[in-house]
Design a protein around this motif. Structure first.
Motif, short mmCIF file in Angstrom:
data_model
loop_
_atom_site.label_atom_id
_atom_site.label_comp_id
_atom_site.label_asym_id
_atom_site.label_seq_id
_atom_site.Cartn_x
_atom_site.Cartn_y
_atom_site.Cartn_z
N THR A 162 0.82 -1.22 0.00
CA THR A 162 0.00 0.00 0.00
C THR A 162 0.85 1.26 0.00
O THR A 162 0.33 2.36 0.20
N GLY A 163 2.15 1.12 -0.22
CA GLY A 163 3.02 2.29 -0.33
C GLY A 163 3.34 2.96 0.99
O GLY A 163 3.61 4.17 1.03
N ARG A 164 3.34 2.20 2.07
CA ARG A 164 3.71 2.73 3.38
C ARG A 164 5.09 2.19 3.79
O ARG A 164 5.64 1.30 3.16
N LYS A 165 5.60 2.74 4.88
CA LYS A 165 6.82 2.24 5.51
C LYS A 165 6.42 1.50 6.78
O LYS A 165 5.29 1.67 7.27
N VAL A 166 7.33 0.72 7.34
CA VAL A 166 6.94 -0.09 8.50
C VAL A 166 8.12 -0.30 9.45
O VAL A 166 9.26 -0.44 9.01
N ILE A 167 7.80 -0.30 10.74
CA ILE A 167 8.75 -0.68 11.79
C ILE A 167 8.11 -1.80 12.58
O ILE A 167 6.97 -1.67 13.08
N GLY A 168 8.80 -2.92 12.69
CA GLY A 168 8.26 -4.07 13.41
C GLY A 168 9.22 -4.55 14.48
O GLY A 168 10.44 -4.54 14.30
N ILE A 169 8.64 -4.97 15.61
CA ILE A 169 9.42 -5.54 16.71
C ILE A 169 8.83 -6.91 17.04
O ILE A 169 7.62 -7.04 17.23
N GLU A 170 9.67 -7.91 17.12
CA GLU A 170 9.24 -9.26 17.46
C GLU A 170 10.29 -9.91 18.36
O GLU A 170 11.48 -9.86 18.07
N ILE A 171 9.84 -10.50 19.46
CA ILE A 171 10.77 -11.06 20.43
C ILE A 171 11.27 -12.45 20.04
O ILE A 171 12.38 -12.85 20.42
N ASN A 172 10.47 -13.19 19.27
CA ASN A 172 10.83 -14.56 18.90
C ASN A 172 11.71 -14.56 17.65
O ASN A 172 11.24 -14.16 16.57
N PRO A 173 12.96 -15.01 17.75
CA PRO A 173 13.84 -14.96 16.58
C PRO A 173 13.36 -15.82 15.41
O PRO A 173 13.63 -15.48 14.25
N ASP A 174 12.66 -16.91 15.68
CA ASP A 174 12.14 -17.74 14.60
C ASP A 174 11.10 -16.98 13.77
O ASP A 174 11.08 -17.07 12.53
N TYR A 175 10.24 -16.23 14.45
CA TYR A 175 9.23 -15.46 13.74
C TYR A 175 9.86 -14.28 13.00
O TYR A 175 9.38 -13.89 11.93
N VAL A 176 10.91 -13.71 13.58
CA VAL A 176 11.64 -12.66 12.89
C VAL A 176 12.16 -13.18 11.55
O VAL A 176 12.05 -12.52 10.52
N ASN A 177 12.72 -14.38 11.58
CA ASN A 177 13.24 -14.98 10.35
C ASN A 177 12.14 -15.18 9.31
O ASN A 177 12.34 -14.96 8.11
N ILE A 178 10.96 -15.62 9.77
CA ILE A 178 9.82 -15.79 8.87
C ILE A 178 9.45 -14.45 8.23
O ILE A 178 9.24 -14.35 7.01
N ALA A 179 9.37 -13.41 9.07
CA ALA A 179 9.00 -12.08 8.58
C ALA A 179 10.01 -11.56 7.57
O ALA A 179 9.65 -11.01 6.52
N VAL A 180 11.29 -11.72 7.88
CA VAL A 180 12.34 -11.24 6.98
C VAL A 180 12.26 -11.95 5.64
O VAL A 180 12.37 -11.32 4.57
N GLU A 181 12.03 -13.26 5.65
CA GLU A 181 11.94 -14.00 4.40
C GLU A 181 10.73 -13.57 3.58
O GLU A 181 10.79 -13.51 2.34
N ARG A 182 9.62 -13.25 4.26
CA ARG A 182 8.44 -12.77 3.53
C ARG A 182 8.73 -11.44 2.85
O ARG A 182 8.33 -11.21 1.70
N VAL A 183 9.40 -10.55 3.59
CA VAL A 183 9.74 -9.25 3.03
C VAL A 183 10.69 -9.41 1.84
O VAL A 183 10.50 -8.77 0.79
N LYS A 184 11.68 -10.25 1.99
CA LYS A 184 12.63 -10.47 0.89
C LYS A 184 11.92 -11.02 -0.35
O LYS A 184 12.26 -10.67 -1.48
N ARG A 185 10.94 -11.89 -0.11
CA ARG A 185 10.19 -12.46 -1.23
C ARG A 185 9.40 -11.37 -1.96
O ARG A 185 9.35 -11.34 -3.19
N ILE A 186 8.77 -10.47 -1.18
CA ILE A 186 8.03 -9.36 -1.78
C ILE A 186 8.97 -8.48 -2.59
O ILE A 186 8.66 -8.06 -3.71
N ARG A 187 10.13 -8.18 -2.03
CA ARG A 187 11.10 -7.34 -2.74
C ARG A 187 11.56 -8.01 -4.03
O ARG A 187 11.72 -7.35 -5.07
N TYR A 188 11.78 -9.30 -3.96
CA TYR A 188 12.20 -10.05 -5.16
C TYR A 188 11.12 -9.98 -6.24
O TYR A 188 11.42 -9.76 -7.42
N GLU A 189 9.87 -10.14 -5.82
CA GLU A 189 8.76 -10.07 -6.77
C GLU A 189 8.67 -8.67 -7.38
O GLU A 189 8.42 -8.53 -8.58
N GLN A 190 8.87 -7.64 -6.55
CA GLN A 190 8.81 -6.27 -7.06
C GLN A 190 9.93 -6.01 -8.07
O GLN A 190 9.70 -5.38 -9.10
N GLU A 191 11.12 -6.49 -7.76
CA GLU A 191 12.25 -6.31 -8.67
C GLU A 191 11.98 -7.00 -10.02
O GLU A 191 12.29 -6.46 -11.07
#
Length: 290
Positions: free
Chosen positions: A244-273
């Protein structure tokens, strides 16, 4: 404020790009480092204290105190015209309630002004035998100033109008862009299972559908705004913010979920590229260099 300023307060993120900062850590501790009135929109769903794999059970009193602390910190960080969307479910109280809505327990602990309760009605869920089968959760829509807040109704109108051409005195009765989606949102939840798993499903056990968070973001923020999620989970807020054209700041205490989130973001960026590359290739094919 821009993301660079936030980074100077919160230090080094686990992941960053031009629109995103993702941190691994305790949200309350990190929020304490943020300046006052710096966030236009916070949307989140904290632990419900019901024994999910990502939470440590607290006594009811300690859970309510903890909830009040982090909500008050969000209030401190919210801009004067900002909003706070909170999703909270139910918990059990021995000898008192099988499933009491958590907002009932914190109604006097929230300094924000409550605009409305939104009912999220989903299709799949637990089948009840001695009670009605649960099929909804609630979002509480809070603002800092009831006289000055963002509400972009035209951005979230429902185009499914039953009588779109109905007129009164020669004028169309309904908005040509669609109708108000009301305070009951019928959006399928992210399901799991071998034969019915949602396409966007991740290993996170309580994942929000992108459509749900997208509607919140469109309604309560502007393009370019920073969206904050202190309980980031699998990163659905980031996906919705990027789309939606916004910026985001996220905080997550569980490192496993952080990894999931990072991979999702990377996938979106790859699709955009890839979309950009395909667009460039398409233009070159249409207008080849001479």
């Amino acid at each position: 404020m821009n993301l660079h300023t936030f980074k100077s307060c919160l230090r080094n993120p686990v992941y960053e790009d031009q629109d995103i900062l993702i941190y691994q850590g305790d949200s309350l501790l990190l929020m304490n480092k943020l300046p006052a009135e710096c966030l236009p929109l916070t949307v989140t769903s904290p632990p419900y204290n019901i024994g999910k794999e990502y939470e440590s059970i607290l006594s009811l009193e300690d859970y309510i105190q903890w909830t009040a602390k982090w909500i008050n910190q969000v209030y401190h960080c919210t801009s004067s015209d900002g909003a706070f969307w909170l999703n909270l479910g139910y918990l059990s109280i021995p000898k008192t309630a099988k499933a009491i809505p958590i907002p009932y327990l914190i109604w006097d602990k929230v300094p924000f002004y409550l605009i409305q309760e939104i009912v999220w009605n989903y299709g799949a869920g637990v089948a009840g035998k001695l009670f009605f089968s649960p099929r909804n959760e609630k979002f509480l829509w809070y603002v800092k100033d009831p006289q000055k807040y963002v509400f972009n109704l035209d951005d979230i109108r429902d185009p499914n109008v039953k009588y779109p051409n109905q007129k009164k005195n020669g004028k169309l009765k309904c908005n040509v862009n669609g109708k108000n989606p009301t305070d009951v949102w019928q959006i399928p939840k992210v399901t799991s299972g071998q034969n019915r798993s949602s396409q966007e499903r991740t290993p996170h056990p309580a994942q929000f559908p992108i459509e749900l968070i997208t509607r919140v973001i469109l309604a309560s923020s502007h393009p370019g705004d920073i969206i904050f999620d202190p309980f980031f989970g699998s990163g659905s807020t980031a996906v919705a913010a990027i789309k939606t054209g916004r910026k985001v700041i996220g905080i997550e205490i569980n490192p496993d979920y952080v990894n999931i989130a990072v991979e999702r973001v990377k996938r979106i960026r790859y699709e955009q590229e890839n979309q950009v590359k395909q667009g460039i290739i398409g233009k070159l094919q249409q207008f080849p260099l001479l």
